[in-house]
Motif scaffolding. Sequence first.
Motif, PDB file in Angstrom:
ATOM      1  N   VAL A  25       0.856  -1.184   0.000  1.00 36.35           N
ATOM      2  CA  VAL A  25       0.000   0.000   0.000  1.00 36.35           C
ATOM      3  C   VAL A  25       0.891   1.233   0.000  1.00 36.35           C
ATOM      4  CG1 VAL A  25      -1.797   1.276   1.227  1.00 36.35           C
ATOM      5  CG2 VAL A  25      -1.774  -1.217   1.318  1.00 36.35           C
ATOM      6  N   TYR A  26       0.601   2.173  -0.886  1.00 35.07           N
ATOM      7  CA  TYR A  26       1.391   3.397  -0.984  1.00 35.07           C
ATOM      8  C   TYR A  26       0.468   4.591  -0.766  1.00 35.07           C
ATOM      9  CZ  TYR A  26       4.196  -0.115  -3.362  1.00 35.07           C
ATOM     10  OH  TYR A  26       4.865  -1.265  -3.663  1.00 35.07           O
ATOM     11  N   THR A  27       0.852   5.473   0.133  1.00 34.80           N
ATOM     12  CA  THR A  27      -0.033   6.595   0.485  1.00 34.80           C
ATOM     13  C   THR A  27       0.729   7.906   0.533  1.00 34.80           C
ATOM     14  OG1 THR A  27       0.337   6.493   2.872  1.00 34.80           O
ATOM     15  CG2 THR A  27      -1.357   5.029   1.967  1.00 34.80           C
ATOM     16  N   ALA A  28      -0.029   8.988   0.452  1.00 30.14           N
ATOM     17  CA  ALA A  28       0.461  10.325   0.781  1.00 30.14           C
ATOM     18  C   ALA A  28      -0.407  10.796   1.939  1.00 30.14           C
ATOM     19  CB  ALA A  28       0.330  11.260  -0.420  1.00 30.14           C
ATOM     20  N   GLY A  29       0.185  10.989   3.096  1.00 27.01           N
ATOM     21  CA  GLY A  29      -0.562  11.291   4.308  1.00 27.01           C
ATOM     22  C   GLY A  29      -0.399  10.157   5.295  1.00 27.01           C
ATOM     23  N   GLU A  30       0.186  10.448   6.454  1.00 27.05           N
ATOM     24  CA  GLU A  30       0.578   9.387   7.382  1.00 27.05           C
ATOM     25  C   GLU A  30      -0.607   8.627   7.978  1.00 27.05           C
ATOM     26  OE1 GLU A  30       2.201  10.648  11.175  1.00 27.05           O
ATOM     27  OE2 GLU A  30       1.693  12.737  10.684  1.00 27.05           O
ATOM     28  N   HIS A  31      -1.799   9.219   7.960  1.00 28.24           N
ATOM     29  CA  HIS A  31      -2.956   8.563   8.583  1.00 28.24           C
ATOM     30  C   HIS A  31      -3.942   8.012   7.548  1.00 28.24           C
ATOM     31  CE1 HIS A  31      -1.434  10.028  12.306  1.00 28.24           C
ATOM     32  NE2 HIS A  31      -1.709  11.289  12.053  1.00 28.24           N
ATOM     33  N   LYS A  32      -3.495   7.855   6.322  1.00 31.63           N
ATOM     34  CA  LYS A  32      -4.399   7.463   5.251  1.00 31.63           C
ATOM     35  C   LYS A  32      -4.909   6.035   5.414  1.00 31.63           C
ATOM     36  CE  LYS A  32      -6.514   8.370   1.403  1.00 31.63           C
ATOM     37  NZ  LYS A  32      -7.591   9.377   1.378  1.00 31.63           N
ATOM     38  N   VAL A  33      -4.162   5.175   6.089  1.00 33.76           N
ATOM     39  CA  VAL A  33      -4.585   3.775   6.217  1.00 33.76           C
ATOM     40  C   VAL A  33      -4.702   3.374   7.696  1.00 33.76           C
ATOM     41  CG1 VAL A  33      -3.805   2.932   3.980  1.00 33.76           C
ATOM     42  CG2 VAL A  33      -2.176   3.081   5.870  1.00 33.76           C
ATOM     43  N   ARG A  34      -5.354   4.216   8.463  1.00 37.69           N
ATOM     44  CA  ARG A  34      -5.604   3.867   9.866  1.00 37.69           C
ATOM     45  C   ARG A  34      -6.415   2.570   9.949  1.00 37.69           C
ATOM     46  NH1 ARG A  34      -4.731   7.739  13.885  1.00 37.69           N
ATOM     47  NH2 ARG A  34      -4.795   9.940  13.283  1.00 37.69           N
ATOM     48  N   LEU A  35      -6.062   1.727  10.904  1.00 40.26           N
ATOM     49  CA  LEU A  35      -6.829   0.512  11.197  1.00 40.26           C
ATOM     50  C   LEU A  35      -7.009  -0.376   9.965  1.00 40.26           C
ATOM     51  CD1 LEU A  35      -9.502   2.100  13.552  1.00 40.26           C
ATOM     52  CD2 LEU A  35      -7.508   0.757  14.227  1.00 40.26           C
ATOM     53  N   ASP A  36      -6.025  -0.404   9.120  1.00 42.70           N
ATOM     54  CA  ASP A  36      -6.037  -1.318   7.984  1.00 42.70           C
ATOM     55  C   ASP A  36      -6.099  -2.745   8.519  1.00 42.70           C
ATOM     56  OD1 ASP A  36      -5.306  -3.029   5.849  1.00 42.70           O
ATOM     57  OD2 ASP A  36      -4.168  -1.429   4.882  1.00 42.70           O
ATOM     58  N   PRO A  37      -7.114  -3.528   8.138  1.00 44.12           N
ATOM     59  CA  PRO A  37      -7.253  -4.879   8.699  1.00 44.12           C
ATOM     60  C   PRO A  37      -6.122  -5.829   8.302  1.00 44.12           C
ATOM     61  CG  PRO A  37      -8.785  -4.561   6.888  1.00 44.12           C
ATOM     62  CD  PRO A  37      -8.197  -3.212   7.186  1.00 44.12           C
TER      63      PRO A  37
ATOM     64  N   GLU B  39      -2.173   4.208  18.765  1.00 40.64           N
ATOM     65  CA  GLU B  39      -2.604   5.570  18.439  1.00 40.64           C
ATOM     66  C   GLU B  39      -3.830   5.571  17.526  1.00 40.64           C
ATOM     67  OE1 GLU B  39       1.232   4.871  15.930  1.00 40.64           O
ATOM     68  OE2 GLU B  39       0.384   4.280  17.879  1.00 40.64           O
ATOM     69  N   ASP B  40      -3.943   4.541  16.678  1.00 43.09           N
ATOM     70  CA  ASP B  40      -5.125   4.438  15.817  1.00 43.09           C
ATOM     71  C   ASP B  40      -6.360   4.089  16.635  1.00 43.09           C
ATOM     72  OD1 ASP B  40      -3.532   5.030  13.682  1.00 43.09           O
ATOM     73  OD2 ASP B  40      -3.460   2.989  12.875  1.00 43.09           O
ATOM     74  N   VAL B  41      -6.193   3.228  17.621  1.00 41.50           N
ATOM     75  CA  VAL B  41      -7.310   2.859  18.497  1.00 41.50           C
ATOM     76  C   VAL B  41      -7.772   4.078  19.294  1.00 41.50           C
ATOM     77  CG1 VAL B  41      -8.033   1.409  20.436  1.00 41.50           C
ATOM     78  CG2 VAL B  41      -6.556   0.460  18.642  1.00 41.50           C
ATOM     79  N   GLU B  42      -6.840   4.878  19.753  1.00 42.00           N
ATOM     80  CA  GLU B  42      -7.190   6.087  20.502  1.00 42.00           C
ATOM     81  C   GLU B  42      -7.951   7.067  19.617  1.00 42.00           C
ATOM     82  OE1 GLU B  42      -7.601   8.239  23.884  1.00 42.00           O
ATOM     83  OE2 GLU B  42      -6.755   6.226  23.653  1.00 42.00           O
ATOM     84  N   TRP B  43      -7.520   7.195  18.370  1.00 44.85           N
ATOM     85  CA  TRP B  43      -8.239   8.055  17.425  1.00 44.85           C
ATOM     86  C   TRP B  43      -9.671   7.562  17.232  1.00 44.85           C
ATOM     87  CZ3 TRP B  43     -10.128   6.126  12.752  1.00 44.85           C
ATOM     88  CH2 TRP B  43     -10.731   7.078  11.911  1.00 44.85           C
ATOM     89  N   LEU B  44      -9.823   6.241  17.108  1.00 44.65           N
ATOM     90  CA  LEU B  44     -11.155   5.667  16.916  1.00 44.65           C
ATOM     91  C   LEU B  44     -12.046   5.940  18.124  1.00 44.65           C
ATOM     92  CD1 LEU B  44     -13.024   3.980  15.130  1.00 44.65           C
ATOM     93  CD2 LEU B  44     -12.119   1.931  16.266  1.00 44.65           C
TER      94      LEU B  44
END
Length: 287
Positions: free
Chosen positions: A154-166, A173-178
Amino acid sequence: MSVTDKIAARLPKIVADRADRGPVVAAVRLHGVITPSPSPMARNTINLQNVESALTRAFDHDRLVAVALLVNSPGGAPTQSALVAERIRELAAKKRVPVLAFCEDVAASGGYWLACAADEIYAHGTSLVGSIGVVSAGFGLNGLLERHGVERRVYTAGEHKVRLDPFRPEKPEDVEWLRGLHEELHGQFVDWVRERRGSKLSDSVDLFSGEVWTGAKAAELGLVDGVGTLRGVVAKRYPDADVTVAEPRRPLLARLGLAGSATRSGDFLLDGLAALEERARWSRFGL
């Protein structure tokens, strides 16, 4: 006698028959998980797209005295819950008719959100009502890929683009955001219930903890206005009214009697997981 003469002769009777017909309570079934993208395996789902036509038909009836919502849903997507509820309020204001909701087996979470679109809510004594909270669930599949030697790129621009990718390990930190997102959505849910139920709500217990109550208890707590069924309430409120039921659109495979079959072999896994998730929503309430 000509065709025109025959029609003219029958016209007074047709007019008289229409005048003799009584008022109508139009009921709309809101059954199933609330989701913007139903799986082909799903038999009944709720979203604005598939209930719009049923709502429009119900509110457009020429002898309408009230609209009834037959709610049987364990919840689902908050946005679709809100969109359907807002559409109901728009039509009710336009047509100036009362809306009554009837909770059947379960009106929980998003299902209760829908019920709150009504001016009055009724439930059977054994109904399950409430679950005013927010939940999200998914599957962690990163171990599955590793076990089968599959590498996902997976290639992204933006560090949070693939939060909680299964397909990737979970990050704290992703769980806290959720959790923060859940709190915000929960606040909107609470505001909606307070707006619609107001002073009817009991302050003896925390109604917004995600707890579920029977219909009988929900009536004591002000979550519903009373214990009753569509036929029973309508018979008392509108004794001369006929009840008509408008059915929302169902997925094509369900209409063809093929719900439960994946459309393509490549979709089988995703459809199966979606079906498991739908089953899990109902099973939380023993259904």
